[in-house]
Design a protein around this motif. Sequence first.
Motif, PDB file in Angstrom:
ATOM      1  N   LYS A 206      91.970 117.757  89.562  1.00  0.00           N
ATOM      2  CA  LYS A 206      92.633 118.039  90.609  1.00  0.00           C
ATOM      3  C   LYS A 206      94.090 117.487  91.053  1.00  0.00           C
ATOM      4  N   LYS A 207      93.595 116.512  91.845  1.00  0.00           N
ATOM      5  CA  LYS A 207      94.776 115.923  92.584  1.00  0.00           C
ATOM      6  C   LYS A 207      95.456 115.041  91.562  1.00  0.00           C
ATOM      7  N   CYS A 208      95.087 114.317  90.726  1.00  0.00           N
ATOM      8  CA  CYS A 208      95.522 113.396  89.531  1.00  0.00           C
ATOM      9  C   CYS A 208      96.229 114.155  88.845  1.00  0.00           C
ATOM     10  N   THR A 254      92.327 126.212 103.201  1.00  0.00           N
ATOM     11  CA  THR A 254      91.268 126.959 102.711  1.00  0.00           C
ATOM     12  C   THR A 254      90.886 128.099 103.739  1.00  0.00           C
ATOM     13  N   ASN A 255      91.134 127.927 105.129  1.00  0.00           N
ATOM     14  CA  ASN A 255      91.114 128.957 106.251  1.00  0.00           C
ATOM     15  C   ASN A 255      91.779 130.131 105.819  1.00  0.00           C
ATOM     16  N   LEU A 256      93.128 129.792 105.908  1.00  0.00           N
ATOM     17  CA  LEU A 256      94.165 130.733 105.582  1.00  0.00           C
ATOM     18  C   LEU A 256      93.857 131.513 104.491  1.00  0.00           C
ATOM     19  N   GLY A 396     102.155 122.062 109.695  1.00  0.00           N
ATOM     20  CA  GLY A 396     101.342 120.987 109.741  1.00  0.00           C
ATOM     21  C   GLY A 396     100.663 121.073 111.258  1.00  0.00           C
ATOM     22  N   ARG A 397      99.894 119.981 111.606  1.00  0.00           N
ATOM     23  CA  ARG A 397      99.292 119.820 112.992  1.00  0.00           C
ATOM     24  C   ARG A 397     100.510 119.062 113.895  1.00  0.00           C
ATOM     25  N   ARG A 398     101.211 120.119 114.722  1.00  0.00           N
ATOM     26  CA  ARG A 398     102.089 119.628 115.735  1.00  0.00           C
ATOM     27  C   ARG A 398     101.967 120.068 117.235  1.00  0.00           C
TER      28      ARG A 398
HETATM   29  P1  GTP Z   1      92.344 120.049 101.900  1.00  0.00           P
HETATM   30  O1  GTP Z   1      91.323 121.023 101.463  1.00  0.00           O
HETATM   31  O2  GTP Z   1      91.906 118.747 102.207  1.00  0.00           O
HETATM   32  O3  GTP Z   1      93.676 119.894 101.224  1.00  0.00           O
HETATM   33  O4  GTP Z   1      92.661 120.694 103.398  1.00  0.00           O
HETATM   34  P2  GTP Z   1      92.788 122.461 103.773  1.00  0.00           P
HETATM   35  O5  GTP Z   1      94.221 122.354 104.351  1.00  0.00           O
HETATM   36  O6  GTP Z   1      92.183 123.255 103.078  1.00  0.00           O
HETATM   37  O7  GTP Z   1      92.021 122.211 105.523  1.00  0.00           O
HETATM   38  P3  GTP Z   1      90.978 123.345 105.875  1.00  0.00           P
HETATM   39  O8  GTP Z   1      91.248 124.764 105.479  1.00  0.00           O
HETATM   40  O9  GTP Z   1      89.633 122.803 105.399  1.00  0.00           O
HETATM   41  O10 GTP Z   1      91.143 122.774 107.251  1.00  0.00           O
HETATM   42  C1  GTP Z   1      90.095 122.445 108.095  1.00  0.00           C
HETATM   43  C2  GTP Z   1      90.410 122.097 109.575  1.00  0.00           C
HETATM   44  O11 GTP Z   1      91.655 122.823 109.983  1.00  0.00           O
HETATM   45  C3  GTP Z   1      89.379 122.482 110.661  1.00  0.00           C
HETATM   46  O12 GTP Z   1      89.331 121.516 111.603  1.00  0.00           O
HETATM   47  C4  GTP Z   1      89.726 123.879 111.100  1.00  0.00           C
HETATM   48  O13 GTP Z   1      88.983 124.279 112.191  1.00  0.00           O
HETATM   49  C5  GTP Z   1      91.272 123.553 111.223  1.00  0.00           C
HETATM   50  N1  GTP Z   1      91.815 125.130 111.267  1.00  0.00           N
HETATM   51  C6  GTP Z   1      92.104 125.846 110.109  1.00  0.00           C
HETATM   52  N2  GTP Z   1      92.717 126.694 110.628  1.00  0.00           N
HETATM   53  C7  GTP Z   1      93.094 126.846 111.884  1.00  0.00           C
HETATM   54  C8  GTP Z   1      93.785 127.657 112.614  1.00  0.00           C
HETATM   55  O14 GTP Z   1      94.412 128.582 112.510  1.00  0.00           O
HETATM   56  N3  GTP Z   1      93.716 126.890 114.023  1.00  0.00           N
HETATM   57  C9  GTP Z   1      93.301 125.754 114.684  1.00  0.00           C
HETATM   58  N4  GTP Z   1      93.426 125.313 115.695  1.00  0.00           N
HETATM   59  N5  GTP Z   1      92.512 125.135 113.562  1.00  0.00           N
HETATM   60  C10 GTP Z   1      92.435 125.652 112.217  1.00  0.00           C
END
Ligand code: GTP
Length: 583
Positions: A206-208, A254-256, A396-398
Motif C-alpha cells: 500500500k503506502k510503502c 473513501t467517502n467521495l 483538505g480540512r480548511r
Molecule cells: P485515508 O483512507 O486515511 O487516506 O483517508 P480518507 O481520505 O479516505 O478519509 P475518509 O473518507 O475515511 O474520511 C473520513 C472523515 O472525513 C470522516 O470524519 C468523515 O466524516 C469526513 N468527511 C468525509 N466527507 C465529508 C464531507 O463531505 N464533509 C464533511 N464535513 N466531512 C466529511
Amino acid sequence: MTSKLAALERWVNEVAAQTRPAKIHWCDGSDAEYQALVQQMLQTGDLIELNQQTHPGCYLHRSNPSDVARVEHLTFVCTKHEEDAGPNNHWMAPAEAHAKIDALFDGCMQGRTMYVIPYCMGPIDSPLSRCGVEITDSPYVVANMRTMTRMGAAALARIEREGHFVKGLHSTGELDPERRFIMHFPEELTIKSYGSGYGGNALLGKKCHALRIASFQAQREGWLAEHMLIVGIENPQGQTHYIAAAFPSACGKTNLAMLIPPEGYRQNGWRVWTIGDDICWMRPGEDGRLYAINPEAGFFGVAPGTSASSNPNALTSISSDTIFTNVALTADNQPWWEGLPGTPVVDWQGRPYDPANGPAAHPNSRFTVRAKQCPTWSPKAEDAQGVPISAIVFGGRRPSLLPLVMEARDWAHGVLMGAAMGSETTAAATGAVGVLRRDSMAMKPFCGYHYGDYFAHWLSFDKPGAKLPKIFHVNWFRKGKDGKFLWPGFGENLRVLEWMIARVEGKARGAETPIGTLPATGELKLDGLDLPRETLAELLNLDASGWEMELHAIGEYLDSFGKRLPAQLRQEQQRVQQALHVP
Ligand code: GTP
Ligand code: MN
Ligand code: MN
C-alpha cells in the motif's frame, strides 16, 4: 522454481537464513489458504469471530495499543544522497539503515512461519501495474494483503515473466516503539519494516510500495503515483467523466469515491462509479490524456463516521467478509464505532466500555474489504488501459479562507494549488490533531523523493500534445462562526462535481478571480438543498487580506525546498500574489 524466479528464490533463502523461521509458506492466494489462515488466527487470538448471523465472514483484530497508526517519525527514505530524499522525508544513509534494521531482523522469526506473498498492484494484465513480493511473519498481514492486492499465483506468474519486483521485508517484531522502523530504499526497490503490525506500516503493497517506491519510479519513468481516489460520474445522458482527487488521510477520499447522489440526482439518472479510494497511478495515453488505474483491489477504510447516512455503500460493502481492526463490540458481538446506531459494550482494547477511557472504537480503526463488494464498484476498475481522467481535485480540512470550490486557470496554477494544499491534522497518523499543516498533493507522508523534484515532475506533464485534465481545489470543511460546517458535504458534494464537469465540457462560464475560477451566480445547482443564500456567499467569498497572508505563507513554504524548487512554481505563486494586489 524456474531459473527466471532464481533471484526471488535466492532472496527468500537469504531472508530465511537471517530471520530463521520454523517454516516457509509461499502464498497462492486461494480461498482454502485464506480460510486456513483465519482458523489459525482464531485459535491464536489474532482474530476474534464477530456475529456470523449479522456479519458472515467478518472478524475483529485488536492491534497493540501502542501500534494504531502510521509512524512518520520512524519512516525513512534511504537514498544514496540525502538531497534526493528532500526535506519532506526523514533520511538515513542506506548502509546505516540496512545495518540498523537488519540487526532487528536477525533471528526474529524463530518458531514462526515466514510467509512469501507475491502480489500485483493493479489489474494483473495492465501495462501500468507493478509487482512486488512481501515477506512477513504476520498472518494478519497475509490476510489483509490478499484483500488489498491481486495476491498469489497470478502475480507470481507475472513476476516470472517480467523478472523484476519490489522487495518488501516485514516482521511484527516485539511491537516495541523503540524497536520500530519503516525503511525505504527506492534505488534498490526495497522496503524493510520492523516492529509494527499496523496497516500502513505492515501492508507493504500500500503506502510503502504503491506510493513511496512507486512515486520514485514514476518520476524516472514519466508517470504519477498519487494519494488519490478515482470516481466515475455518469450523467443522465450516460456519459461518464472520471475524476481523481487528493485529500490528506481522513479527509474524505473513501467517502467521495463511494458517493450516493442526492435524491433528485438519482431520479434524474445520475450514477456514481467507484474505481479507487486511496491510490491512483496515472500516465499519458497515446491521445495525450492521462489514464489512471487503482493499484489496489480492496479498501482499508476508516471505520468511525462510516454510517448509513455518511457512506451507505461502504456500510453495505462491509456487512460480510471483512476484517475489522480496533473497532468496539456491541452486546451481541457486532462491530461498532462512533457514528453507528446501537451501544458499545466492549471497547477497541477489549475492555468493558467506559466513556472515561475515550471513544469506544479507536479513531483510526479500520475495515479491510474487497473492492468488488462495493455496490458502486466499476467494471472499468479492471480495465488494463485504465480510465481517462477529466479533472484532478485537491482539497483538505480548511476551517476558513479556502472556498468550497475553485478552478486553476491552467496546469501550472493547478500544480501550485496542489503544492499549497494544507489541512488540519487527523488521527490517521500519530501526533497532535487539529493543527494546520501543509501537505502538498496529500503526499507529505508518501512522496518517496525530494518535493522540489516532485513539483518539477508535475509541471513537466504540460507539454505539446498533452490533453491534461482541469485542476480544481475543494474545501468541504469550511466552518461558520458557530464552529459548524457550512457545507452539508457527503452526497451533496455531487453538486460541486457537476459544476466541475460543466466546466470541463465548456458548459459553465464561471467567475474569474485572482485565486482561480469560482462558480458564477446560479451555476452551482442547489435545488432541493436547504442552504441559506448567506451561507453560499460565505462559502464562495474571497477574503483578499486573508489570501494575501496565505500567499505569503505559501511563498515561505515553497522556499523551504531550496534550490530544487522549480522557479516556475515560485513565479506562479508571485503571479497570484500580484493579481491579489490589483483592485
Ligand atoms: P485515508 O483512507 O486515511 O487516506 O483517508 P480518507 O481520505 O479516505 O478519509 P475518509 O473518507 O475515511 O474520511 C473520513 C472523515 O472525513 C470522516 O470524519 C468523515 O466524516 C469526513 N468527511 C468525509 N466527507 C465529508 C464531507 O463531505 N464533509 C464533511 N464535513 N466531512 C466529511
Ligand atoms: Mn490514504
Ligand atoms: Mn480512505
